[in-house]
Motif scaffolding. Structure first.
Motif, PDB file in Angstrom:
ATOM      1  N   PRO A  60      -0.447 -28.888   7.224  1.00 32.46           N
ATOM      2  CA  PRO A  60       0.476 -28.400   6.189  1.00 32.46           C
ATOM      3  C   PRO A  60       1.780 -27.857   6.786  1.00 32.46           C
ATOM      4  O   PRO A  60       1.779 -27.230   7.842  1.00 32.46           O
ATOM      5  CB  PRO A  60      -0.313 -27.284   5.504  1.00 32.46           C
ATOM      6  N   ASP A  61       2.881 -28.100   6.088  1.00 31.74           N
ATOM      7  CA  ASP A  61       4.206 -27.703   6.579  1.00 31.74           C
ATOM      8  C   ASP A  61       4.374 -26.188   6.690  1.00 31.74           C
ATOM      9  O   ASP A  61       5.232 -25.724   7.427  1.00 31.74           O
ATOM     10  CB  ASP A  61       5.300 -28.274   5.673  1.00 31.74           C
ATOM     11  N   PHE A  62       3.581 -25.395   5.955  1.00 29.41           N
ATOM     12  CA  PHE A  62       3.755 -23.948   6.025  1.00 29.41           C
ATOM     13  C   PHE A  62       3.223 -23.347   7.327  1.00 29.41           C
ATOM     14  O   PHE A  62       3.484 -22.188   7.613  1.00 29.41           O
ATOM     15  CB  PHE A  62       3.126 -23.250   4.814  1.00 29.41           C
ATOM     16  N   ILE A  63       2.498 -24.113   8.129  1.00 24.26           N
ATOM     17  CA  ILE A  63       2.025 -23.614   9.422  1.00 24.26           C
ATOM     18  C   ILE A  63       3.207 -23.695  10.399  1.00 24.26           C
ATOM     19  O   ILE A  63       3.728 -24.787  10.637  1.00 24.26           O
ATOM     20  CB  ILE A  63       0.828 -24.430   9.946  1.00 24.26           C
ATOM     21  N   PRO A  64       3.641 -22.562  10.960  1.00 26.74           N
ATOM     22  CA  PRO A  64       4.816 -22.566  11.836  1.00 26.74           C
ATOM     23  C   PRO A  64       4.673 -23.562  12.993  1.00 26.74           C
ATOM     24  O   PRO A  64       3.623 -23.698  13.593  1.00 26.74           O
ATOM     25  CB  PRO A  64       4.869 -21.128  12.379  1.00 26.74           C
ATOM     26  N   VAL A  65       5.710 -24.273  13.266  1.00 31.18           N
ATOM     27  CA  VAL A  65       5.854 -25.267  14.330  1.00 31.18           C
ATOM     28  C   VAL A  65       4.911 -26.449  14.128  1.00 31.18           C
ATOM     29  O   VAL A  65       5.359 -27.582  14.003  1.00 31.18           O
ATOM     30  CB  VAL A  65       5.681 -24.648  15.739  1.00 31.18           C
ATOM     31  N   LEU A  66       3.617 -26.221  14.089  1.00 30.41           N
ATOM     32  CA  LEU A  66       2.650 -27.308  13.954  1.00 30.41           C
ATOM     33  C   LEU A  66       2.799 -28.057  12.634  1.00 30.41           C
ATOM     34  O   LEU A  66       2.500 -29.247  12.556  1.00 30.41           O
ATOM     35  CB  LEU A  66       1.220 -26.776  14.072  1.00 30.41           C
ATOM     36  N   GLY A  67       3.280 -27.373  11.614  1.00 29.21           N
ATOM     37  CA  GLY A  67       3.424 -27.984  10.299  1.00 29.21           C
ATOM     38  C   GLY A  67       4.385 -29.155  10.282  1.00 29.21           C
ATOM     39  O   GLY A  67       4.246 -30.068   9.469  1.00 29.21           O
ATOM     40  N   TYR A  68       5.331 -29.134  11.170  1.00 23.37           N
ATOM     41  CA  TYR A  68       6.299 -30.234  11.233  1.00 23.37           C
ATOM     42  C   TYR A  68       5.968 -31.232  12.337  1.00 23.37           C
ATOM     43  O   TYR A  68       6.696 -32.190  12.541  1.00 23.37           O
ATOM     44  CB  TYR A  68       7.717 -29.683  11.422  1.00 23.37           C
ATOM     45  N   LEU A  69       4.874 -31.016  13.024  1.00 20.90           N
ATOM     46  CA  LEU A  69       4.471 -31.907  14.099  1.00 20.90           C
ATOM     47  C   LEU A  69       4.263 -33.331  13.594  1.00 20.90           C
ATOM     48  O   LEU A  69       4.721 -34.288  14.216  1.00 20.90           O
ATOM     49  CB  LEU A  69       3.183 -31.395  14.754  1.00 20.90           C
ATOM     50  N   ASP A  70       3.602 -33.474  12.431  1.00 19.70           N
ATOM     51  CA  ASP A  70       3.371 -34.815  11.917  1.00 19.70           C
ATOM     52  C   ASP A  70       4.676 -35.489  11.500  1.00 19.70           C
ATOM     53  O   ASP A  70       4.865 -36.681  11.723  1.00 19.70           O
ATOM     54  CB  ASP A  70       2.359 -34.808  10.774  1.00 19.70           C
ATOM     55  N   ASP A  71       5.593 -34.717  10.922  1.00 22.46           N
ATOM     56  CA  ASP A  71       6.866 -35.291  10.492  1.00 22.46           C
ATOM     57  C   ASP A  71       7.749 -35.704  11.665  1.00 22.46           C
ATOM     58  O   ASP A  71       8.498 -36.675  11.576  1.00 22.46           O
ATOM     59  CB  ASP A  71       7.639 -34.294   9.625  1.00 22.46           C
ATOM     60  N   LEU A  72       7.689 -34.953  12.744  1.00 24.76           N
ATOM     61  CA  LEU A  72       8.576 -35.212  13.873  1.00 24.76           C
ATOM     62  C   LEU A  72       7.966 -36.096  14.964  1.00 24.76           C
ATOM     63  O   LEU A  72       8.706 -36.707  15.724  1.00 24.76           O
ATOM     64  CB  LEU A  72       9.012 -33.887  14.506  1.00 24.76           C
ATOM     65  N   ILE A  73       6.640 -36.139  15.047  1.00 25.96           N
ATOM     66  CA  ILE A  73       6.028 -36.880  16.147  1.00 25.96           C
ATOM     67  C   ILE A  73       5.015 -37.920  15.668  1.00 25.96           C
ATOM     68  O   ILE A  73       5.142 -39.104  15.987  1.00 25.96           O
ATOM     69  CB  ILE A  73       5.356 -35.909  17.147  1.00 25.96           C
TER      70      ILE A  73
END
Length: 133
Positions: free
Chosen positions: A56-69
């Motif tokens: 989930p995007d609300f998890i800091p840093v890791l939340g955007y891991l799927d979107d960016l990597i």
């Protein structure tokens, strides 16, 4: 400043790759695409169009891991497996689909919801066992 610039470049690269999602969407239906390329393409498209993220995007840093990597890597891999002539033929049709809006894949979203519910149940059960004594 340099970190922010690198992050901006990474986001730009990810956005460029995401534009190819609609090409993958059309390509996995094409009979000229090998089965293994179809499998990768359908998994990437289903995940990217899912209304629920694995992280989930609300998890800091890791939340955007799927979107960016994760998603950009999947898109890159799928594009490398699909014959170039199929990709080029599907680019024009993909642009029309993209303009109409991103389709939602509720089936995959439900699967991710079930994964999170099962994970929460498992963690809750483990915590209950730990604190029971």
């Amino acid at each position: 400043m340099e970190k922010q610039n690198a992050l901006t470049k990474l986001k730009s690269y990810a956005k460029k790759l995401k534009q190819n999602l609609f090409v993958l969407y059309l390509s996995y239906k094409d009979s000229r695409v090998p089965w293994y390329a179809k499998l990768v393409a359908i998994c990437v498209v289903a995940y990217a169009f899912s209304p629920i993220d694995l992280i989930p995007d609300f998890i800091p840093v890791l939340g955007y891991l799927d979107d960016l990597i994760i998603v950009p890597l999947g898109i890159s891999l799928a594009l490398k497996l699909i014959p170039p002539q199929v990709i080029e033929e599907n680019r024009v049709n993909a642009e029309e689909i993209r303009k109409k809006g991103k389709p939602k894949n509720w089936f995959v979203g439900i699967i991710f919801i079930l994964i999170w519910v099962l994970l929460a149940y498992w963690v809750g059960k483990a915590l209950f066992e730990i604190f029971r004594y």
